[in-house]
Write an enzyme that holds these catalytic residues in place. Structure first.
Site, PDB file in Angstrom:
ATOM      1  N   SER A 139     -44.485  65.096  13.233  1.00 20.42           N
ATOM      2  CA  SER A 139     -44.220  66.034  14.319  1.00 20.42           C
ATOM      3  C   SER A 139     -45.511  66.172  15.092  1.00 20.42           C
ATOM      4  O   SER A 139     -46.595  65.882  14.561  1.00 20.42           O
ATOM      5  CB  SER A 139     -43.797  67.398  13.762  1.00 20.42           C
ATOM      6  N   TYR A 152     -44.370  74.451   7.702  1.00 17.42           N
ATOM      7  CA  TYR A 152     -43.996  73.301   8.533  1.00 17.42           C
ATOM      8  C   TYR A 152     -45.244  72.583   9.050  1.00 17.42           C
ATOM      9  O   TYR A 152     -45.379  71.368   8.910  1.00 17.42           O
ATOM     10  CB  TYR A 152     -43.125  73.759   9.698  1.00 17.42           C
TER      11      TYR A 152
END
Length: 261
Positions: A139, A152
């Site tokens: 990401s 995350y």
């Protein structure tokens, strides 16, 4: 690497980036596409829409035994694995060090160990063959962090590091490795809002798939569907403290909106 006549495994293939990637590679002429997901019914729907060269398989990437079985079943069906797209991910929930250990552990498994387990299963055969491609979905948060969710951001950093290490260790043995680092993409994970990740627009899975395929053709490491991420990453490296100050401002604004730390 060109996709035509290759066999690809796509985890998290039932929706979002994974589904878009499986569909795109089928159109590029892959001879076998394995749509792997914890949700078998949805994976079967994606595979059915692709056609005869696609098959759905159930896989929980937080279990090494599931990944080993996925790779074994793919070899049984198609003979070998040319491309492994280690894409499955989970969003978790907003928060930081206050979040429960069980959530942190799950994020480590899915965004960290799942890539290690997959590499154990496919990299040796790629080395023996002198050719193969391993793609990890991290990401932009793996390069830049994210203010909404500590687990995350932290575990996506781990995903980038794993991809880097694999590229360093096996890049001269015929195994190509790339790392996908998008910002917001139209997926189930972003359906409820994109937060700070949506600052530079929300892309479709097809747009992401095109960037990944081109990155693989050029055998580059970073696949950046949002080109702005390269600039942010450069700014971070050139003046780390200034970048941290900017992220602190984002965090303060996030908290000011009433979010939980």
């Amino acid at each position: 690497m060109e996709i035509r006549d290759k066999v690809a495994i796509v985890t998290g293939g039932a929706s979002g980036i994974g589904a878009g990637m499986a569909q795109h590679w089928a159109r590029q002429g892959a001879r076998g596409v394995v749509v792997a997901d914890l949700n078998l019914e949805r994976a079967q729907g994606v595979a059915a829409g692709i056609g005869a060269q696609a098959v759905a398989m159930k896989c929980d990437v937080s279990r090494e035994a599931d990944i080993q079985q996925l790779v074994h079943a793919t070899r049984e069906r198609f003979g070998q694995v040319d491309i492994y797209f280690s894409n499955a991910g989970i969003l978790g929930k907003p928060g930081g060090i206050d979040l429960e250990d069980a959530l942190w552990d799950k994020m480590w498994q899915v965004h960290g160990m799942a890539h290690i387990w997959a590499a154990r299963a496919v990299v040796p055969e790629m080395v023996a063959r002198g050719e193969g491609y391993f793609v990890i979905t991290a990401s932009a948060a793996g390069l830049l962090n994210i203010v909404e969710s500590a687990p995350y951001g932290v575990t996506k950093h781990a995903a980038v590091a794993i991809a880097e290490w694999l590229r360093i260790a096996y890049g001269r043995q015929g195994v190509r490795v790339s790392c996908l680092c998008p910002q917001s993409v139209q997926t189930d994970m972003t359906a409820g809002g994109t937060g700070s990740a949506g600052l530079d627009g929300v892309l479709t899975p097809e747009q992401v798939a095109e960037v990944v395929t081109q990155t693989m053709r050029e055998e580059k490491f970073l696949a950046l569907p949002h080109p702005e991420v390269a600039k942010y990453f450069l700014n971070k490296g050139q003046d780390y403290d200034r970048w941290l100050g900017g992220m602190q401002k984002l965090y303060s604004a996030h908290m000011g909106a009433g979010a939980k730390p």
